[in-house]
Design an enzyme around this catalytic site. Structure first.
Site, PDB file in Angstrom:
ATOM      1  N   GLN A 142      56.237  24.753  31.696  1.00  0.00           N
ATOM      2  CA  GLN A 142      55.200  24.526  30.877  1.00  0.00           C
ATOM      3  C   GLN A 142      54.884  25.989  29.802  1.00  0.00           C
ATOM      4  O   GLN A 142      54.103  26.092  29.154  1.00  0.00           O
ATOM      5  CB  GLN A 142      53.981  24.236  31.552  1.00  0.00           C
ATOM      6  CG  GLN A 142      54.020  22.892  32.093  1.00  0.00           C
ATOM      7  CD  GLN A 142      52.696  22.971  33.265  1.00  0.00           C
ATOM      8  OE1 GLN A 142      51.982  23.431  33.271  1.00  0.00           O
ATOM      9  NE2 GLN A 142      52.829  21.559  34.132  1.00  0.00           N
ATOM     10  N   HIS A 149      51.450  25.850  34.719  1.00  0.00           N
ATOM     11  CA  HIS A 149      50.192  26.333  34.673  1.00  0.00           C
ATOM     12  C   HIS A 149      49.999  27.723  34.087  1.00  0.00           C
ATOM     13  O   HIS A 149      49.558  28.731  34.489  1.00  0.00           O
ATOM     14  CB  HIS A 149      49.420  26.480  35.842  1.00  0.00           C
ATOM     15  CG  HIS A 149      49.518  24.945  36.551  1.00  0.00           C
ATOM     16  ND1 HIS A 149      48.831  24.753  37.847  1.00  0.00           N
ATOM     17  CD2 HIS A 149      49.747  23.846  36.016  1.00  0.00           C
ATOM     18  CE1 HIS A 149      48.825  23.553  38.128  1.00  0.00           C
ATOM     19  NE2 HIS A 149      49.489  22.913  37.043  1.00  0.00           N
ATOM     20  N   GLU A 197      38.993  18.038  33.837  1.00  0.00           N
ATOM     21  CA  GLU A 197      37.481  18.307  33.629  1.00  0.00           C
ATOM     22  C   GLU A 197      37.338  18.784  32.244  1.00  0.00           C
ATOM     23  O   GLU A 197      38.100  19.532  31.508  1.00  0.00           O
ATOM     24  CB  GLU A 197      37.086  19.315  34.615  1.00  0.00           C
ATOM     25  CG  GLU A 197      37.184  18.877  36.129  1.00  0.00           C
ATOM     26  CD  GLU A 197      36.774  20.056  36.900  1.00  0.00           C
ATOM     27  OE1 GLU A 197      36.689  19.778  38.264  1.00  0.00           O
ATOM     28  OE2 GLU A 197      36.406  21.200  36.537  1.00  0.00           O
ATOM     29  N   TYR A 253      34.422  28.155  38.544  1.00  0.00           N
ATOM     30  CA  TYR A 253      34.335  26.524  38.391  1.00  0.00           C
ATOM     31  C   TYR A 253      35.122  25.773  39.370  1.00  0.00           C
ATOM     32  O   TYR A 253      35.369  24.416  39.167  1.00  0.00           O
ATOM     33  CB  TYR A 253      35.126  26.162  37.208  1.00  0.00           C
ATOM     34  CG  TYR A 253      34.080  26.734  35.843  1.00  0.00           C
ATOM     35  CD1 TYR A 253      33.473  25.732  35.287  1.00  0.00           C
ATOM     36  CD2 TYR A 253      33.996  27.920  35.351  1.00  0.00           C
ATOM     37  CE1 TYR A 253      32.478  26.341  34.373  1.00  0.00           C
ATOM     38  CE2 TYR A 253      33.266  28.377  34.502  1.00  0.00           C
ATOM     39  CZ  TYR A 253      32.284  27.536  33.821  1.00  0.00           C
ATOM     40  OH  TYR A 253      31.488  27.854  33.032  1.00  0.00           O
ATOM     41  N   TYR A 276      49.037  15.087  44.384  1.00  0.00           N
ATOM     42  CA  TYR A 276      49.947  14.139  43.715  1.00  0.00           C
ATOM     43  C   TYR A 276      50.654  13.166  44.962  1.00  0.00           C
ATOM     44  O   TYR A 276      51.113  12.408  44.570  1.00  0.00           O
ATOM     45  CB  TYR A 276      51.141  14.726  42.934  1.00  0.00           C
ATOM     46  CG  TYR A 276      50.649  15.476  41.586  1.00  0.00           C
ATOM     47  CD1 TYR A 276      49.859  14.860  40.519  1.00  0.00           C
ATOM     48  CD2 TYR A 276      50.665  16.804  41.636  1.00  0.00           C
ATOM     49  CE1 TYR A 276      49.377  15.448  39.576  1.00  0.00           C
ATOM     50  CE2 TYR A 276      49.927  17.552  40.437  1.00  0.00           C
ATOM     51  CZ  TYR A 276      49.324  16.798  39.697  1.00  0.00           C
ATOM     52  OH  TYR A 276      48.931  17.676  38.398  1.00  0.00           O
TER      53      TYR A 276
END
Length: 372
Positions: free
Chosen positions: A89, A153, A247, A257, A268
């Protein structure tokens, strides 16, 4: 240049509305009948970020490591990028102009960088100027550490607030039990800097000598959407959850958070992450998606060109390959609608200075939405 026009009929999706926080009072908003999606910029692979220049040109980041300038129907490659760590990513990520770009010429971008002693990469923030289609005056403002060869991430979006502070996100780099709850470590955070990369004196953890002083919030998972609420000036983000539990959050100074101590999602594999969805001292999302849509990119609609969309929030879906329109009342999501169904993996959405909505789709390009 290839041109492709798709007439897309919009229909309302009311299912799953109760999956988000504070959405018990569903409200039907007026429906837009049709719009045309004009493929403005074609032949893009993963158009991660886009920024609109005062002369009408668009700066586009391709994740693989290209910065493109699109103007008058032509794409020009901007040279001078730093080395890009293109893995999983990670790659060349978001791009944003300084609020006073016309005066100072600064552009800001995030990317995965190998800089550092460890193998692999981590998210970095740089600013630079463009001259003769090349980056000049490059300044590395932040580099997260330590590097890791994990491919997940990295985050990362960039936004300026009304006071001129620069916010950007870094995902927890696949180290959910290590990074997001520890303010001494990078990853799983929203960061706030002055525009020159210095640390604001009122950042929440500047008095803690062991903390990363650029941190503004923590307990985040992988935020790939960030935008300023035009009514309140607050910075809103969305972040990828695990399976279930994507979210939308409103950023508050020093707030936690909750990831991974609280979540509305599961692993998963189907196994639980935690049995807790709330804990004292941890923020609740204003909305969560279940099933997950894999959100990427977000923008508020302020333009008069879309009268019934004004004040709404637009979010791209990677998993389900559509653009989602969310009706907002205060800090509540009261309405959801699918747009551009089956268009492809929607990586980003922005409102341009001309008032039109631009949608970046992987493997296709950037569409301009024109109301009929």
């Amino acid at each position: 240049m290839k041109k492709s026009i798709f007439l897309l009929y919009i229909f309302v999706v009311m299912n799953n509305i109760s999956c988000g926080q504070k959405t018990d009072n569903d409200v039907q908003l007026p429906k837009e009948n049709t719009f045309t999606a004009d493929l403005l910029v074609d032949d893009l692979e993963i158009p991660w970020g886009m920024a609109f220049l005062p002369d009408g040109a668009i700066l586009i980041t391709e994740k693989a490591g290209e910065l493109l300038l699109f103007k008058d129907g032509l794409k020009t490659q901007i040279s001078g990028l730093p080395n890009i760590y293109n893995r999983g990513q990670g790659g060349l990520l978001d791009i944003e102009l300084h609020p006073n770009y016309e005066d100072n010429g600064w552009i800001y971008f995030t990317y995965a960088s190998e800089e550092g002693e460890e193998k692999g990469g981590h998210t970095a923030l740089m600013r630079a100027k463009i001259e003769n289609n090349s980056l000049i005056n490059k300044e590395l403002l932040y580099k997260a550490s330590p590097n890791t060869t994990k491919g997940q991430h990295f985050g990362s979006r960039i936004e300026f607030d009304d006071q001129g502070f620069l916010f950007f996100s870094i995902g927890e780099r696949g180290e959910r039990d290590i990074n997001p709850q520890n303010i001494q470590l990078d990853g799983g955070k929203i960061y706030r800097l002055n525009d020159d990369g210095s640390i604001p004196a009122d950042n929440p953890f500047v008095a803690d000598a062991t903390a990363k002083s650029a941190i503004y919030t923590y307990g985040n998972r992988n935020p790939q959407g960030m935008t300023k609420n035009p009514e309140t000036g607050d910075i809103w983000i969305h972040e990828h959850g695990p399976q279930g539990g994507d979210e939308i959050n409103i950023i508050k100074k020093g707030a936690n958070y909750g990831w991974p101590l609280i979540t509305y999602g599961i692993n998963y594999s189907g196994t639980p992450i935690t049995d807790k969805t709330e804990m004292e001292g941890m923020e609740q999302p204003i909305h969560y998606w279940d099933p997950s849509i894999a959100p990427s990119g977000m923008t508020f609609v302020t333009s008069d060109k879309y009268p019934t969309w004004k004040g709404n929030l637009l979010v791209g879906s990677l998993s389900f390959q559509y653009l989602e329109r969310l009706g907002i009342e205060g800090d509540k999501v009261v309405y959801r609608e699918k747009l551009m169904e089956d268009i492809g993996r929607v990586r980003n959405v922005r409102q341009g200075p001309d008032g039109y909505i631009y949608v970046a789709v992987e493997g296709k390009g950037i569409y301009k939405l024109i109301p009929n």
